[in-house]
Design an enzyme around this catalytic site. Structure first.
Site, short mmCIF file in Angstrom:
data_model
loop_
_atom_site.label_atom_id
_atom_site.label_comp_id
_atom_site.label_asym_id
_atom_site.label_seq_id
_atom_site.Cartn_x
_atom_site.Cartn_y
_atom_site.Cartn_z
CB SER A 80 -5.32 143.89 101.84
OG SER A 80 -4.67 143.01 102.72
CE LYS A 83 -6.88 139.66 102.14
NZ LYS A 83 -5.71 140.52 102.44
CB SER A 326 -8.32 142.36 105.21
OG SER A 326 -7.38 142.52 104.16
CB SER A 441 -2.07 148.27 105.91
OG SER A 441 -3.22 149.07 105.90
#
Length: 522
Positions: A80, A83, A326, A441
């Protein structure tokens, strides 16, 4: 995933070579810097990272000077942390004031409450739209005087292409809300804005009787295959909720204790456009509007008469639930929206081309990274920590920086929309309320990248990405962030630096294969 080993990590305060006392005054800063280097090196040498591929870089946030680097130019799966790239590029391309518009339009004349043609429901990807918002649009149709539609209700999701799932996504994640399908017409069941999913609630009945299952929003678009039963009071719950692949049949199995709490699970749907069409058709009926010719899909004619519109919150506000929690679907919707804005094509390929073209102005070299999606779900994404810190530095000069910075999770702050995925980490340390960083993760992958201010006020950026881990790297990411937060130029840390043991609950929260906020209990 194996439970992490002991998290107690003691870093000696004076690991550098002693120098003559006469040199201490002039070399104090260098010695402290050397201590920082030794301490960070000791963290990276921890047993939990043995055999893993780890990169770390720390830079001064104002000058860009490198304070520490270890394998920071090697590409790794960012999870992530991807992002950071998609969110910054989206703000740069679309602007912080961008809003998504959902509209309902009529084709044909209305006479005596009868619309001679079709109703068109058109979406542009709004991930924040709720069932109540579609109900409000249906009310606007009724307010226009329409009571009967002789044509169809036509769903227009053509703002994006028809590819629903990203390249390199795992097929076995498809039932779960963090892996929902992407459509220009979608709906969220909650104010976390989990677009493309519904909430399934399982309630106990009397002992020995079937459990009760409901959905939010209520819908007949999915079929609940319920074999769950009510167990004895005080028994252990074993409820599972999982959508069958390629269908909208949701299996509810297991046992829930009599008198126990209602269990809540999230499930994706197959084809969100169909869910929205069903919800809107039901909403029209509630407002006294009948549609005679059923439903379909198609393009809204240019001369259609707009009856009502719903606009989303601005992108600057959307950044908060997107980044704090997230949210994968927000990332992918923004990628496709960027493609539509730049190339007139709402696809992953167009969106990633649009993002790639912006990376040079965002401190990154597009020729040395590989992006296949915006969320980091794809196992084909490849980014180096050094490139991430380049982005963190360049973003500071952008007009949208404050909104982006404010959207990052804050270490140790319990409020979900402040602490986000860092709300249970680094509490009671110098990093609490200080570190603002994006987590990441996947199984065998962990990342933490962001901003920290040292004890003497020095602003830093850092990025740590770990691949091929067998235990959670998060305690060691925390050790890095806390060590940076406690650093004081010209001084060495007191006697020893200790990362405390975590509670069992904290261990369980770290011992997951996915982003913490993708597991609603985290």
């Amino acid at each position: 995933m194996p439970r992490p080993r002991s998290l107690a990590l003691v870093l000696a305060a004076a690991l550098f070579t002693a120098v003559p006392a006469s040199d201490l005054a002039t070399d104090a800063s260098a010695q402290a810097q050397d201590t920082l280097y030794q301490d960070l090196s000791a963290i990276l040498a921890a047993p939990g990272l043995k055999g893993a591929d780890v990169g770390l870089v720390v830079r001064h946030a104002d000058t860009g000077a490198v304070l520490f680097t270890r394998d920071s130019d090697k590409r790794r799966q960012p999870a992530s942390n991807g992002k950071l790239i998609s969110s910054a590029a989206a703000l740069d391309i679309l602007g912080p004031d961008h809003r998504f518009t959902t509209s309902v339009s009529a084709v044909g004349r209305t006479t005596g409450g009868v619309l001679a043609g079709d109703l068109h429901l058109r979406g542009t990807g709004d991930p924040t739209i709720l069932a109540a918002d579609y109900d409000a649009l249906a009310a606007k149709v009724a307010a226009d005087g329409i009571k009967l539609v002789r044509g169809r209700l036509v769903a227009d999701d053509t703002w994006f292409d028809s590819v629903r799932l990203g390249t390199g996504w795992a097929w076995d994640d498809e039932p779960y809300y963090y892996n929902a399908q992407i459509s220009a017409l979608t709906v969220s069941p909650d104010t976390d804005y989990d677009a493309g999913s519904i909430i399934v609630r399982v309630a106990p009945g009397a002992a020995g009787e079937p459990a009760s299952v409901t959905t939010d929003p209520p819908t007949s678009y999915v079929t609940i295959a319920n074999t769950a039963v009510t167990g004895a009071p005080g028994s252990t719950s074993s409820v599972s909720v999982e959508r069958q692949h390629g269908t909208n049949v949701i299996d509810v199995r297991g046992s829930i204790p009599a008198g126990g709490a209602v269990e809540t699970e999230w499930s994706t749907v197959w084809e969100p456009t169909g869910l929205v069409t069903s919800l809107f058709h039901d909403a029209l009926a509630r407002h006294g509007v009948r549609v005679l010719a059923g439903t379909g899909v198609g393009v809204t004619p240019a001369d259609a008469r707009v009856l009502g519109e719903h606009q989303s919150m601005p992108l600057s506000r959307l950044m908060v639930p997107f980044m704090k929690l997230s949210n994968n679907m927000h990332a992918e919707i923004l990628v496709k929206t960027a493609g539509r804005a730049v190339f007139g094509e709402g696809s992953w390929s167009a969106g990633l081309r649009a993002i790639s073209a912006r990376l040079g102005g965002l401190g990154m070299d597009s020729t040395v990274i590989s992006l296949r999606d915006g969320s980091g779900l794809s196992r084909m994404d490849q980014v180096a920590p050094g490139q991430v810190t380049g982005l963190l530095l360049a973003a500071k000069g952008k007009p949208w920086f404050q909104a982006w910075y404010d959207s990052l999770p804050v270490a140790g702050v319990s409020d979900r929309m402040t602490g986000g995925t860092l709300r249970n980490r680094m509490r009671g340390t110098p990093a609490e309320g200080n570190v603002r960083a994006k987590t990441g993760s996947l199984t065998g992958v962990s990342a933490l990248s962001g901003y920290v201010t040292t004890a003497d006020g020095t602003p830093l950026v850092f990025s740590m990405i770990s691949n091929n881990t067998l235990t959670s790297a998060k305690p060691l990411e925390d050790a890095v962030a806390v060590r940076l937060a406690g650093n004081r130029s010209g001084q060495t840390p007191p006697g020893a630096y200790v990362i405390p043991e975590l509670s069992d609950d904290q261990r369980r929260q770290l011992d997951v294969d996915l982003e913490c906020s993708w597991v609603k209990a985290c």
